[in-house]
Write a protein that holds these residues in place. Structure first.
Motif, mmCIF file in Angstrom:
data_model
loop_
_atom_site.group_PDB
_atom_site.id
_atom_site.type_symbol
_atom_site.label_atom_id
_atom_site.label_comp_id
_atom_site.label_asym_id
_atom_site.label_seq_id
_atom_site.Cartn_x
_atom_site.Cartn_y
_atom_site.Cartn_z
ATOM 1 N N PRO A 93 0.803 -1.231 0.000
ATOM 2 C CA PRO A 93 0.000 0.000 0.000
ATOM 3 C C PRO A 93 0.836 1.282 0.000
ATOM 4 O O PRO A 93 0.303 2.358 -0.311
ATOM 5 N N HIS A 94 2.108 1.170 0.329
ATOM 6 C CA HIS A 94 2.953 2.355 0.477
ATOM 7 C C HIS A 94 3.881 2.600 -0.715
ATOM 8 O O HIS A 94 4.620 3.580 -0.724
ATOM 9 N N ILE A 95 3.862 1.702 -1.713
ATOM 10 C CA ILE A 95 4.808 1.784 -2.828
ATOM 11 C C ILE A 95 4.111 2.329 -4.069
ATOM 12 O O ILE A 95 3.045 1.847 -4.459
ATOM 13 N N ASP A 96 4.736 3.291 -4.707
ATOM 14 C CA ASP A 96 4.145 3.970 -5.857
ATOM 15 C C ASP A 96 4.681 3.482 -7.200
ATOM 16 O O ASP A 96 3.959 3.506 -8.200
ATOM 17 N N ASP A 97 5.965 3.087 -7.243
ATOM 18 C CA ASP A 97 6.598 2.804 -8.537
ATOM 19 C C ASP A 97 7.756 1.829 -8.283
ATOM 20 O O ASP A 97 7.716 1.042 -7.333
ATOM 21 N N GLY A 113 24.831 0.819 -6.171
ATOM 22 C CA GLY A 113 24.390 1.792 -7.174
ATOM 23 C C GLY A 113 24.286 1.205 -8.566
ATOM 24 O O GLY A 113 23.459 1.659 -9.373
ATOM 25 N N ASP A 114 25.094 0.191 -8.877
ATOM 26 C CA ASP A 114 25.030 -0.441 -10.205
ATOM 27 C C ASP A 114 23.671 -1.104 -10.432
ATOM 28 O O ASP A 114 23.174 -1.145 -11.555
ATOM 29 N N VAL A 115 23.093 -1.637 -9.358
ATOM 30 C CA VAL A 115 21.790 -2.291 -9.472
ATOM 31 C C VAL A 115 20.709 -1.252 -9.764
ATOM 32 O O VAL A 115 19.832 -1.453 -10.609
ATOM 33 N N ILE A 116 20.784 -0.109 -9.080
ATOM 34 C CA ILE A 116 19.842 0.981 -9.327
ATOM 35 C C ILE A 116 19.939 1.448 -10.776
ATOM 36 O O ILE A 116 18.926 1.635 -11.461
ATOM 37 N N ASN A 117 21.156 1.623 -11.261
ATOM 38 C CA ASN A 117 21.353 2.105 -12.633
ATOM 39 C C ASN A 117 20.769 1.136 -13.649
ATOM 40 O O ASN A 117 20.150 1.552 -14.642
ATOM 41 N N ARG A 118 20.949 -0.159 -13.424
ATOM 42 C CA ARG A 118 20.415 -1.145 -14.360
ATOM 43 C C ARG A 118 18.892 -1.147 -14.340
ATOM 44 O O ARG A 118 18.239 -1.258 -15.377
ATOM 45 N N GLN A 119 18.309 -1.004 -13.159
ATOM 46 C CA GLN A 119 16.853 -0.977 -13.045
ATOM 47 C C GLN A 119 16.258 0.178 -13.857
ATOM 48 O O GLN A 119 15.177 0.060 -14.427
ATOM 49 N N GLN A 120 16.983 1.269 -13.915
ATOM 50 C CA GLN A 120 16.459 2.461 -14.584
ATOM 51 C C GLN A 120 16.604 2.400 -16.099
ATOM 52 O O GLN A 120 16.091 3.283 -16.801
ATOM 53 N N GLU A 121 17.267 1.358 -16.605
ATOM 54 C CA GLU A 121 17.291 1.139 -18.054
ATOM 55 C C GLU A 121 15.955 0.519 -18.475
ATOM 56 O O GLU A 121 15.374 -0.274 -17.750
ATOM 57 N N ASP A 122 15.488 0.871 -19.652
ATOM 58 C CA ASP A 122 14.165 0.409 -20.090
ATOM 59 C C ASP A 122 14.072 -1.108 -20.224
ATOM 60 O O ASP A 122 13.002 -1.683 -20.061
ATOM 61 N N ARG A 123 15.202 -1.754 -20.498
ATOM 62 C CA ARG A 123 15.130 -3.179 -20.816
ATOM 63 C C ARG A 123 14.959 -4.076 -19.599
ATOM 64 O O ARG A 123 14.597 -5.245 -19.734
ATOM 65 N N ALA A 124 15.186 -3.565 -18.391
ATOM 66 C CA ALA A 124 15.162 -4.425 -17.202
ATOM 67 C C ALA A 124 13.899 -4.193 -16.377
ATOM 68 O O ALA A 124 13.549 -3.064 -16.070
ATOM 69 N N ASP A 125 13.198 -5.272 -16.047
ATOM 70 C CA ASP A 125 12.039 -5.196 -15.157
ATOM 71 C C ASP A 125 12.457 -5.315 -13.696
ATOM 72 O O ASP A 125 11.702 -4.925 -12.803
ATOM 73 N N TYR A 172 17.783 -6.000 -4.026
ATOM 74 C CA TYR A 172 17.027 -6.164 -5.257
ATOM 75 C C TYR A 172 16.394 -4.834 -5.662
ATOM 76 O O TYR A 172 16.154 -3.965 -4.819
ATOM 77 N N THR A 173 16.066 -4.685 -6.931
ATOM 78 C CA THR A 173 15.138 -3.649 -7.369
ATOM 79 C C THR A 173 13.995 -4.339 -8.110
ATOM 80 O O THR A 173 14.194 -5.354 -8.787
ATOM 81 N N PHE A 174 12.796 -3.778 -7.956
ATOM 82 C CA PHE A 174 11.591 -4.343 -8.567
ATOM 83 C C PHE A 174 10.692 -3.228 -9.080
ATOM 84 O O PHE A 174 10.770 -2.088 -8.619
ATOM 85 N N ILE A 209 14.926 -10.012 -15.744
ATOM 86 C CA ILE A 209 15.590 -9.755 -14.465
ATOM 87 C C ILE A 209 17.091 -9.922 -14.672
ATOM 88 O O ILE A 209 17.559 -10.990 -15.061
ATOM 89 N N ASP A 210 17.825 -8.860 -14.427
ATOM 90 C CA ASP A 210 19.267 -8.876 -14.652
ATOM 91 C C ASP A 210 20.027 -9.189 -13.365
ATOM 92 O O ASP A 210 19.653 -8.727 -12.279
ATOM 93 N N ALA A 211 21.090 -9.957 -13.510
ATOM 94 C CA ALA A 211 21.987 -10.273 -12.396
ATOM 95 C C ALA A 211 23.201 -9.366 -12.460
ATOM 96 O O ALA A 211 23.903 -9.336 -13.473
ATOM 97 N N ILE A 212 23.422 -8.602 -11.405
ATOM 98 C CA ILE A 212 24.583 -7.722 -11.315
ATOM 99 C C ILE A 212 25.565 -8.336 -10.331
ATOM 100 O O ILE A 212 25.231 -8.548 -9.157
ATOM 101 N N ARG A 213 26.749 -8.675 -10.802
ATOM 102 C CA ARG A 213 27.736 -9.316 -9.926
ATOM 103 C C ARG A 213 28.265 -8.340 -8.886
ATOM 104 O O ARG A 213 28.548 -7.181 -9.183
ATOM 105 N N MET A 214 28.385 -8.828 -7.674
ATOM 106 C CA MET A 214 28.859 -7.982 -6.594
ATOM 107 C C MET A 214 30.333 -7.641 -6.767
ATOM 108 O O MET A 214 31.157 -8.501 -7.063
#
Length: 244
Positions: A93-97, A113-125, A172-174, A209-214
């Motif tokens: 109920p508290h999440i918008d996007d 930060g690499d995970v955030i950047n990948r999430q913001q690309e159009d190709r990754a859900d 994770y990002t979703f 869903i993309d895997a970003i290596r640590m």
């Protein structure tokens, strides 16, 4: 960006450290686990925290109130600890996007930060931070299988025979699509609603869903000895850091 922090657990395996406090308030190098998580999230630009609380929740709420370092906190209540997928639904109920999901009992020093950047690309859900572990330890985690493009094609929770040694780390990002998947999950043999089952439903529906290596390290503080390991690692890095 909003972040959901899962902080409802009892920390049974961390006893006696959790006899009088929830797991996320156990201190590592003088700082509660959840505070280390908050600091990581603020560093990557999170502007709102949604904290899912349960066991001894009043101790978390009393300590942090409605903000941390100027960033607002909203609390969602998980009245029964029925698995990570169930915990995530309490935040719906508290999440918008798009949002970040982070477990409240991990110490991270890595490329969040690499995970955030990948999430913001159009190709990754969705995008997950992942790491390789020895094969004989992989069965303790959610194990991943990826294709040639680094996309996750399967997630198996604590398998007896892991398909790989690549595991989820707890960051994770979703998109909100994860909530629909969590609603569809059925209880596992443990009687819990498992996050890997929800992730598999996303994959089956055609989500990417993309895997970003640590690049760095993280320690899942599940046992008292993990806390000691994390403290030693932090102190070693502090000693090695150049004087300012």
């Amino acid at each position: 960006m909003q972040a959901v922090v899962l902080a409802a657990g009892k920390g049974t395996r961390l006893r006696p450290l959790t006899e009088d406090k929830p797991k996320v308030l156990v201190e590592v190098d003088g700082k509660p686990l959840i505070e280390d998580v908050f600091d990581n999230l603020l560093e990557i630009g999170v502007t709102e925290l949604v904290v899912v609380v349960g066991y001894m929740k009043e101790k978390i709420i009393e300590r942090y109130g409605d903000e941390y370092e100027g960033v607002p906190i909203t609390y969602a209540h998980q009245r029964e600890q029925l698995g990570l997928a169930h915990a995530i639904l309490q935040a719906e109920p508290h999440i918008d996007d798009e949002f970040v999901l982070m477990l409240g009992d991990n110490v991270f020093r890595g490329n969040l930060g690499d995970v955030i950047n990948r999430q913001q690309e159009d190709r990754a859900d969705a995008a997950f931070l992942v790491e390789e572990v020895p094969y004989d330890e992989a069965s303790r985690y959610g194990v991943l299988d990826t294709n040639e493009y680094g996309e996750i094609v399967e997630v198996v929770e604590k398998p007896d025979e892991p398909p790989s040694n690549l595991v989820m780390t707890g960051f994770y990002t979703f998109t909100p699509a994860i909530f629909h998947a969590c609603h569809l999950v059925q209880p596992s043999d443990r009687g819990e609603y498992e996050l890997p089952d929800a992730i598999d439903l996303l994959i089956q529906s055609g989500r990417t869903i993309d895997a970003i290596r640590m690049d760095g390290w993280r320690i899942d503080v599940g046992y008292p000895e993990d806390r000691e390991t994390a403290e030693a690692r932090i102190q070693k890095e502090q000693e090695a850091a150049p004087e300012q």
